[in-house]
Every structure is written in structure tokens, then in C-alpha cells.
Scaffold this motif. Structure first.
Motif, PDB file in Angstrom:
ATOM      1  N   ALA A  19       0.815  -1.217   0.000  1.00  0.00           N
ATOM      2  CA  ALA A  19       0.000   0.000   0.000  1.00  0.00           C
ATOM      3  C   ALA A  19       0.846   1.264   0.000  1.00  0.00           C
ATOM      4  O   ALA A  19       0.443   2.302  -0.542  1.00  0.00           O
ATOM      5  CB  ALA A  19      -0.941  -0.012   1.194  1.00  0.00           C
ATOM      6  N   SER A  20       2.044   1.214   0.608  1.00  0.00           N
ATOM      7  CA  SER A  20       2.890   2.408   0.696  1.00  0.00           C
ATOM      8  C   SER A  20       3.585   2.743  -0.628  1.00  0.00           C
ATOM      9  O   SER A  20       4.225   3.796  -0.750  1.00  0.00           O
ATOM     10  CB  SER A  20       3.939   2.230   1.793  1.00  0.00           C
ATOM     11  N   LEU A  21       3.455   1.874  -1.618  1.00  0.00           N
ATOM     12  CA  LEU A  21       4.078   2.137  -2.917  1.00  0.00           C
ATOM     13  C   LEU A  21       3.477   3.350  -3.620  1.00  0.00           C
ATOM     14  O   LEU A  21       4.068   3.867  -4.580  1.00  0.00           O
ATOM     15  CB  LEU A  21       3.950   0.906  -3.824  1.00  0.00           C
ATOM     16  N   TRP A  22       2.309   3.805  -3.161  1.00  0.00           N
ATOM     17  CA  TRP A  22       1.724   4.987  -3.789  1.00  0.00           C
ATOM     18  C   TRP A  22       2.647   6.196  -3.680  1.00  0.00           C
ATOM     19  O   TRP A  22       2.596   7.094  -4.544  1.00  0.00           O
ATOM     20  CB  TRP A  22       0.363   5.314  -3.169  1.00  0.00           C
ATOM     21  N   ILE A  23       3.514   6.195  -2.675  1.00  0.00           N
ATOM     22  CA  ILE A  23       4.413   7.348  -2.491  1.00  0.00           C
ATOM     23  C   ILE A  23       5.461   7.422  -3.607  1.00  0.00           C
ATOM     24  O   ILE A  23       5.547   8.436  -4.311  1.00  0.00           O
ATOM     25  CB  ILE A  23       5.061   7.295  -1.093  1.00  0.00           C
ATOM     26  N   PRO A  24       6.280   6.358  -3.831  1.00  0.00           N
ATOM     27  CA  PRO A  24       7.222   6.452  -4.959  1.00  0.00           C
ATOM     28  C   PRO A  24       6.525   6.527  -6.310  1.00  0.00           C
ATOM     29  O   PRO A  24       7.020   7.191  -7.232  1.00  0.00           O
ATOM     30  CB  PRO A  24       8.066   5.175  -4.828  1.00  0.00           C
ATOM     31  N   PHE A  25       5.361   5.860  -6.445  1.00  0.00           N
ATOM     32  CA  PHE A  25       4.618   5.941  -7.712  1.00  0.00           C
ATOM     33  C   PHE A  25       4.262   7.397  -8.023  1.00  0.00           C
ATOM     34  O   PHE A  25       4.421   7.857  -9.166  1.00  0.00           O
ATOM     35  CB  PHE A  25       3.333   5.111  -7.637  1.00  0.00           C
ATOM     36  N   VAL A  57       7.421   9.513  -9.002  1.00  0.00           N
ATOM     37  CA  VAL A  57       7.841   9.214 -10.377  1.00  0.00           C
ATOM     38  C   VAL A  57       6.879   9.870 -11.373  1.00  0.00           C
ATOM     39  O   VAL A  57       7.301  10.450 -12.381  1.00  0.00           O
ATOM     40  CB  VAL A  57       7.904   7.692 -10.610  1.00  0.00           C
ATOM     41  N   ALA A  58       5.574   9.783 -11.085  1.00  0.00           N
ATOM     42  CA  ALA A  58       4.581  10.376 -11.975  1.00  0.00           C
ATOM     43  C   ALA A  58       4.752  11.889 -12.063  1.00  0.00           C
ATOM     44  O   ALA A  58       4.649  12.477 -13.150  1.00  0.00           O
ATOM     45  CB  ALA A  58       3.180  10.033 -11.481  1.00  0.00           C
ATOM     46  N   ALA A  59       5.021  12.536 -10.933  1.00  0.00           N
ATOM     47  CA  ALA A  59       5.207  13.990 -10.925  1.00  0.00           C
ATOM     48  C   ALA A  59       6.443  14.392 -11.725  1.00  0.00           C
ATOM     49  O   ALA A  59       6.423  15.382 -12.477  1.00  0.00           O
ATOM     50  CB  ALA A  59       5.314  14.497  -9.490  1.00  0.00           C
ATOM     51  N   LEU A  60       7.530  13.637 -11.578  1.00  0.00           N
ATOM     52  CA  LEU A  60       8.732  13.906 -12.371  1.00  0.00           C
ATOM     53  C   LEU A  60       8.445  13.758 -13.863  1.00  0.00           C
ATOM     54  O   LEU A  60       8.857  14.591 -14.678  1.00  0.00           O
ATOM     55  CB  LEU A  60       9.856  12.952 -11.953  1.00  0.00           C
ATOM     56  N   GLN A  88       0.812   6.137 -16.276  1.00  0.00           N
ATOM     57  CA  GLN A  88       0.844   4.789 -15.729  1.00  0.00           C
ATOM     58  C   GLN A  88       1.086   4.825 -14.219  1.00  0.00           C
ATOM     59  O   GLN A  88       0.420   4.120 -13.450  1.00  0.00           O
ATOM     60  CB  GLN A  88       1.944   3.982 -16.422  1.00  0.00           C
ATOM     61  N   PHE A  89       1.996   5.669 -13.793  1.00  0.00           N
ATOM     62  CA  PHE A  89       2.307   5.747 -12.366  1.00  0.00           C
ATOM     63  C   PHE A  89       1.233   6.506 -11.587  1.00  0.00           C
ATOM     64  O   PHE A  89       0.980   6.192 -10.423  1.00  0.00           O
ATOM     65  CB  PHE A  89       3.694   6.356 -12.164  1.00  0.00           C
ATOM     66  N   TRP A  90       0.593   7.503 -12.229  1.00  0.00           N
ATOM     67  CA  TRP A  90      -0.553   8.142 -11.566  1.00  0.00           C
ATOM     68  C   TRP A  90      -1.625   7.097 -11.257  1.00  0.00           C
ATOM     69  O   TRP A  90      -2.167   7.046 -10.152  1.00  0.00           O
ATOM     70  CB  TRP A  90      -1.179   9.217 -12.458  1.00  0.00           C
ATOM     71  N   ALA A 123      -7.023  12.099  -3.062  1.00  0.00           N
ATOM     72  CA  ALA A 123      -6.540  13.318  -2.403  1.00  0.00           C
ATOM     73  C   ALA A 123      -5.104  13.165  -1.929  1.00  0.00           C
ATOM     74  O   ALA A 123      -4.315  14.117  -1.999  1.00  0.00           O
ATOM     75  CB  ALA A 123      -7.447  13.670  -1.223  1.00  0.00           C
ATOM     76  N   ASN A 124      -4.740  11.982  -1.437  1.00  0.00           N
ATOM     77  CA  ASN A 124      -3.351  11.752  -1.030  1.00  0.00           C
ATOM     78  C   ASN A 124      -2.408  11.911  -2.221  1.00  0.00           C
ATOM     79  O   ASN A 124      -1.350  12.537  -2.127  1.00  0.00           O
ATOM     80  CB  ASN A 124      -3.203  10.349  -0.441  1.00  0.00           C
ATOM     81  N   VAL A 125      -2.806  11.319  -3.341  1.00  0.00           N
ATOM     82  CA  VAL A 125      -1.970  11.361  -4.540  1.00  0.00           C
ATOM     83  C   VAL A 125      -1.816  12.794  -5.043  1.00  0.00           C
ATOM     84  O   VAL A 125      -0.704  13.258  -5.317  1.00  0.00           O
ATOM     85  CB  VAL A 125      -2.570  10.473  -5.644  1.00  0.00           C
TER      86      VAL A 125
END
Length: 299
Positions: free
Chosen positions: A5-11, A14-17, A241-243, A253-255
Motif C-alpha cells: 500500500a505504501s508504494l503509492w508514495i514512490p509511484f 515518479v509520476a510527478a517527475l 501509468q504511475f498516476w 486526495a493523497n496522490v
């Protein structure tokens, strides 16, 4: 302890970059293609890459192609069409008022996403997460504002356009998350990847039909510039894809709040590439963003 579940943070990071890179590429194509032409390349040229991503996921996971129920399609159409509408409203707001003021309104997206996510999906946010969203949003607004920009806030039309654009972007995020979480019987990676394929397919169809009817010369221009468009399409599909992977794992909202780190990336590029110094106001805004994002990730 590590959890899926915590993978949303690196995902999300990466998406923002990827989004910063895609925006830079699209900006270079806006001159020859116009705004809607440059916008369409993220859909038209991103769509084939999303199919490739999905094929790789299916092969690697062993999942079958999902069978979708009727409940999936309203969520998908809400996400796909709201994103197109949001882009149009954003452009209209920027044409009517300054880019800086419009940006300030657009960054209310995280707050509106939290509201829509709670109303439509029942996404639960703790009090601390709500505070974190508010702090990070204020930080972005402070960073975006320039001396004298407050004069732009007195006009009702750009205010409404900017806020409605942010609302449409928020509904888009909620719609995509809603679609992903109702895909049955497969891993979250497959659900996110399949939803992305269908979303880009719908957006490509809608915007291409619009350009065929209103500006066919723009489509011809897109085809002539297929090489740079292909790269922008790949980067756009990659970031999307990462979003979608992040949306599959946590509240929208977290994302969208963590995605505000995009402002930090843009400031860093501005500082290191163009040697543009940061003002005290910008540094204060960046500090608020960092505090808000840190709280969001920690709680």
C-alpha cells in the motif's frame, strides 16, 4: 515495515517527475500545433504506449484481460471527460487573467479532490491528513503568487473559471480511482494499466473528432511532427501509468497532494538551469509544501 500500500508514495513522485518532463515537451509543441494540438499528443501518441504497458503487465502477471461491469464505465467517462473539460477551463482562465492567478486557483485541486473523494468514494482522511493537504495547498498558492497578483482575484469570471477547472481536475482524479477500484479479479497493477488504456482511448477519440471537425490542419501538423510527439506521448503515458498505479492504492486526495512536489521540481529546474534566485516568499511557500507533504506521508 514495508507494505504494498505504501508504494503509492514512490509511484506519485515518479509520476510527478514524468509530468514535469512531459509538460516541457508539450510546451515546445504548442507553437506549431496550438494548445489543443499539443494537448492531443499526450492522448494520441500516449495511447499506443499504454497498450504496450498493459501487454507487458498481462504477460508478467499472468492475469487475464479483465471483464468489466457496467459500473466501471461511468467512472471512466467521468475521469476522461473531466480531464478534457478541465484543460479547456484552465486555458480559458489563463486567457482571461494572468497565469499566476489561475495557477493559484488551480492548486485548490487537492482540497476539492479530498471533498469529492469522500462524497463519491467514501475515501476516509484523518484530521491530520486534511491539515497536511491544507498546508501544502497554501504553500503552493504562496509560491505561485507574485507582487501585485492579488489584483487579479477581484474579478469574478477568472475566479469561477479557475475554481471550476480545479474541480474538473479533482473529479477526473476521483473518476479514474473509482474506475480502477471496481475492476474485478485482477491485481491492482493490471486494473490500473487496463483503465489507463481505456481512458486514453476515450480521450484520443473525443479530442481527435473535435480537431477533425474544427481544425483538421492541426491533425496534419501533429502527423508531420510525429518524432517529437512520439517522445512526448511516451513520457505522458509513462507518467500516467504511475498516476493510475498510485490511484489504485490510496485516496485520490493523497496522490494529488503529494503531487504538489511537482512545484518543488519546477523551482529546482528554474534555480539550477536558469539561475533564477528564490525570493523569501517563494522559500516560505516551499517550506509549507515540504511540511504539508511530510505530514501527509508520515501520518
Amino acid at each position: 515495515m514495508f507494505s504494498i500500500a505504501s508504494l503509492w508514495i514512490p509511484f506519485t513522485i515518479v509520476a510527478a517527475l514524468g509530468q514535469v518532463a512531459r509538460n516541457a515537451m508539450q510546451r515546445q509543441l504548442t507553437g506549431p500545433l496550438g494548445t489543443w494540438g499539443a494537448t492531443n499528443i499526450r492522448f494520441l501518441f500516449g495511447f499506443p504506449f499504454s497498450i504496450v504497458f498493459f501487454a507487458v503487465v498481462i504477460f508478467a502477471s499472468g492475469d487475464a484481460v479483465p471483464t468489466l461491469g457496467l459500473v466501471f464505465w461511468p467512472w471512466l467517462l467521468l475521469g476522461a471527460l473531466s480531464q478534457i473539460l478541465a484543460t479547456g477551463l484552465m486555458l480559458a482562465a489563463m486567457n482571461d487573467r494572468s497565469f499566476v492567478v489561475t495557477t493559484a486557483y488551480l492548486k485548490t485541486e487537492a482540497i476539492q479532490t479530498a471533498i469529492f473523494g469522500f462524497v463519491f468514494l467514501g475515501d476516509h482522511l484523518t484530521t491530520l491528513k486534511v491539515v497536511a493537504i491544507l498546508i501544502a495547498t497554501v504553500g503552493v498558492v504562496v509560491t505561485a503568487l507574485r507582487p501585485g497578483a492579488e489584483k487579479g482575484f477581484v474579478s469574478l469570471k477568472p475566479t469561477l473559471l479557475g475554481l471550476f477547472a480545479a474541480a474538473a481536475f479533482a473529479l477526473s482524479a476521483v473518476g479514474f480511482r473509482g474506475a480502477i477500484i471496481v475492476v474485478p479479479g485482477v491485481s491492482f497493477v493490471t486494473a490500473a494499466s487496463f483503465t489507463l488504456v481505456l481512458a486514453l482511448g476515450v480521450q484520443t477519440l473525443v479530442l481527435t473528432i473535435y480537431l477533425l471537425a474544427r481544425a483538421p490542419q492541426v491533425l496534419r501538423g501533429i502527423l508531420r511532427l510525429w518524432k517529437p510527439s512520439m517522445l512526448a506521448g511516451f513520457v505522458g503515458a509513462f507518467s500516467s501509468q504511475f498516476w493510475f498505479l498510485a490511484f489504485a492504492l490510496t485516496a485520490a486526495a493523497n496522490v494529488r497532494t503529494l503531487a504538489l512536489v511537482e512545484v518543488l521540481f519546477a523551482q529546482a529546474v528554474s534555480y539550477y538551469s536558469f539561475k533564477q534566485p528564490l525570493s523569501a516568499r517563494e522559500l516560505f511557500g516551499i517550506l509549507l509544501i515540504v511540511i504539508g507533504v511530510a505530514m501527509l506521508v508520515a501520518v
